[in-house]
Design an enzyme around this catalytic site. Structure first.
Site, PDB file in Angstrom:
ATOM      1  N   HIS A 155      67.937  54.507  12.999  1.00  0.00           N
ATOM      2  CA  HIS A 155      69.404  54.385  12.912  1.00  0.00           C
ATOM      3  C   HIS A 155      70.084  54.813  14.217  1.00  0.00           C
ATOM      4  O   HIS A 155      71.226  55.250  14.208  1.00  0.00           O
ATOM      5  CB  HIS A 155      69.970  55.228  11.761  1.00  0.00           C
ATOM      6  CG  HIS A 155      69.244  55.076  10.461  1.00  0.00           C
ATOM      7  ND1 HIS A 155      69.594  54.148   9.507  1.00  0.00           N
ATOM      8  CD2 HIS A 155      68.142  55.708   9.978  1.00  0.00           C
ATOM      9  CE1 HIS A 155      68.769  54.231   8.478  1.00  0.00           C
ATOM     10  NE2 HIS A 155      67.864  55.160   8.745  1.00  0.00           N
ATOM     11  N   SER A 276      80.532  46.639  40.648  1.00  0.00           N
ATOM     12  CA  SER A 276      81.788  46.103  40.124  1.00  0.00           C
ATOM     13  C   SER A 276      82.696  45.758  41.296  1.00  0.00           C
ATOM     14  O   SER A 276      82.669  46.432  42.320  1.00  0.00           O
ATOM     15  CB  SER A 276      82.443  47.157  39.240  1.00  0.00           C
ATOM     16  OG  SER A 276      83.841  46.957  39.183  1.00  0.00           O
ATOM     17  N   LYS A 282      80.272  51.867  39.876  1.00  0.00           N
ATOM     18  CA  LYS A 282      79.469  51.181  38.869  1.00  0.00           C
ATOM     19  C   LYS A 282      78.113  50.695  39.351  1.00  0.00           C
ATOM     20  O   LYS A 282      77.952  50.254  40.483  1.00  0.00           O
ATOM     21  CB  LYS A 282      80.244  49.981  38.341  1.00  0.00           C
ATOM     22  CG  LYS A 282      81.482  50.371  37.571  1.00  0.00           C
ATOM     23  CD  LYS A 282      81.182  50.740  36.146  1.00  0.00           C
ATOM     24  CE  LYS A 282      81.220  49.478  35.306  1.00  0.00           C
ATOM     25  NZ  LYS A 282      80.878  49.777  33.928  1.00  0.00           N
ATOM     26  N   GLU A 289      71.338  42.627  30.387  1.00  0.00           N
ATOM     27  CA  GLU A 289      72.410  41.994  29.610  1.00  0.00           C
ATOM     28  C   GLU A 289      72.237  40.476  29.564  1.00  0.00           C
ATOM     29  O   GLU A 289      72.453  39.841  28.531  1.00  0.00           O
ATOM     30  CB  GLU A 289      73.769  42.352  30.200  1.00  0.00           C
ATOM     31  CG  GLU A 289      74.132  43.804  29.931  1.00  0.00           C
ATOM     32  CD  GLU A 289      75.369  44.235  30.690  1.00  0.00           C
ATOM     33  OE1 GLU A 289      76.289  44.777  30.057  1.00  0.00           O
ATOM     34  OE2 GLU A 289      75.423  44.052  31.924  1.00  0.00           O
TER      35      GLU A 289
END
Ligand code: ARG
Length: 459
Positions: A155, A276, A282, A289
């Protein structure tokens, strides 16, 4: 003039031409188409339909076309519809009348069924190699992290202590099965359909076994309607690819989590991250992704193929021309995902301290505390309750279990003794899970050895 123009009085409509044409995507089959045609021609010669000179002219012509397409000298045309008619048109332009004999006893229906099988067989082998490459990265990283304790989760809540090797080897098992699935899928793809003709074979006495052998198939398709009209082999491959994509996507999700500041378990190499345009700090996990994102299109292609086939009467229908873009897209994307994911994984920096510290938080050793009591005679359900209360108490005191004093332990059960600290030690918790499949060094050795044997056998 179309190769099939005899029956027609009018030119094909312009939009119809481009709507009907598949050359923009089936050009990829050129090598398989040409190699398949060579085998067909040799067989036609062996049964006396072509003579030796004709065969030689056809083979030489096809070889030149193959070279020409490879080095970009030959232009393929939309008006010639597909790769099959492009090659035939080019051949006749090159060698004259003899070229017109090549299509004897053959249809584009069995031709495309052949080409696609040959192309996908080759790609299955490429995919298998890429899986092995990824398994090697997992093996190396796993072996380096046999003692890197981390929390295992259920979980996404901390559950029990494991180590990074154990976690990685879970994926190794999934990819082993993916590899086996590809092997299995290949077997069913390995049937040679040429000779099925348009649907009902031909009246020529074709030697299908000769073509089968020339092209390296293990058998011939047994029913001509089936041979030209199923695409289950492409659908099966797409389902194997969907599972690979799903496994890669789960793994990617974890990579994305692990390199957040909240987890901080790993750092990605600069070569496999992006920045970024506005936020200077970043470092984004774009590889993972994109791999996670591309999984969606692979599933989509599977549905495209299944739906394309579901209402088709036997035998060939033009709907089936739609098979290629879908399966090519799945193959291309899973290949690039496997490759880049392996490279990204090979270059991660593992923050062992951070993993260890994280395993020490969240009472991951509570089950071990219960097991300690059980081994001293308490029934498991009671032991569970005692440890639950201890956890509740520790949260209030803002301590971990091992930070409690022996008096505190004893106030919950008189069974507790000094050796509770040894039982709660995270390394011991991991090391004592010696059951096959577990995280102990001895269990991991077995898993690593199996993986090593798998890699060696695959290479
Ligand atoms: N381009 C076609 C395809 O990909 C080849 C088969 C065409 N057959 C036909 N009867 N029109 O399916």
């Amino acid at each position: 003039m179309k190769l099939w123009g005899g029956r027609f009085q009018k030119e094909t409509d312009k939009i119809m031409n481009s709507f009907n044409s598949s050359i923009s995507f089936d050009y990829r089959l050129y090598e398989e188409d040409i190699v398949g045609s060579m085998a067909h021609a040799k067989m036609l010669c062996s049964i006396g339909i072509l003579n030796e000179q004709e065969l030689e002219a056809i083979i030489n012509g096809l070889n030149e076309i193959l070279e020409g397409i490879k080095n970009g000298e030959v232009e393929l045309s939309e008006a010639a519809e597909d790769i099959h008619m492009n090659v035939e048109t080019l051949l006749t332009a090159k060698i004259g009348e003899v070229g017109k004999k090549l299509h004897t006893g053959r249809s584009r229906n069995d031709q495309v069924a052949l080409d696609l099988r040959m192309y996908l067989k080759k790609e299955v082998l490429n995919l298998k190699k890429l899986i092995v490459k990824l398994e090697k990265v997992i093996f190396t990283l796993g072996r380096e992290n046999m003692h890197t304790i981390m929390p295992g989760y259920t979980h996404l809540q901390k559950a029990q202590p494991i180590n990074f090797c154990h976690h990685l080897l879970a994926y190794a098992e999934m990819f082993k099965r993916d590899y086996e699935r590809l092997t299995d899928c290949y077997k069913r793809m390995d049937y040679m359909p040429l000779g099925s003709g348009a649907l009902a074979t031909t009246t020529y006495n074709l030697d299908r076994y000769m073509v089968m052998e020339l092209l390296g198939f293990s058998d011939v398709t047994l029913n001509s309607l089936d041979g030209v009209s199923d695409r289950d082999f492409a659908i099966e491959l797409n389902s194997c690819l969907s599972l690979i994509a799903m496994h890669l996507s789960r793994f990617s999700e974890e990579i994305i989590l692990w390199c957040t500041t909240e987890f901080g378990y790993i750092e990605l190499d600069d070569a496999y991250s992006t920045g970024s345009s506005i936020m200077p700090q970043k470092k984004n996990p774009d590889v993972a992704e994109l791999v996670r994102g591309k999984c969606g299109r692979v599933y989509g292609n599977l549905i495209t193929l299944l739906t394309m086939m579901k209402g088709l009467p036997l035998a060939y229908n033009k709907d089936m021309q739609e098979d290629k873009e879908a399966i090519f897209d799945s193959v291309d994307n899973v290949k690039i995902c496997l490759e880049i994911f392996a490279n990204m994984l090979a270059t991660i920096k593992v923050n062992k301290d951070r993993m260890r510290k994280s395993a020490g938080e969240g009472f991951t050793n509570a089950t071990d505390g219960a097991d300690y009591l059980v081994k001293k005679g308490m029934p498991f359900r009671d032991a569970h309750e005692v440890m639950g209360k201890l956890v509740f108490y520790s949260i209030a005191k803002d301590k971990s279990l091992e930070e409690l004093t022996i008096e505190e332990f004893k106030s919950f059960s008189s069974i507790f003794d000094e050796d509770i600290y040894d039982a709660l030690d995270l390394s011991n918790c991991v090391e004592r899970r010696r059951v096959i499949g577990g995280p102990s060094t001895s269990s991991l050795r077995i898993q690593l050895d199996e993986l090593d044997a798998f890699i060696k056998k695959a290479e």
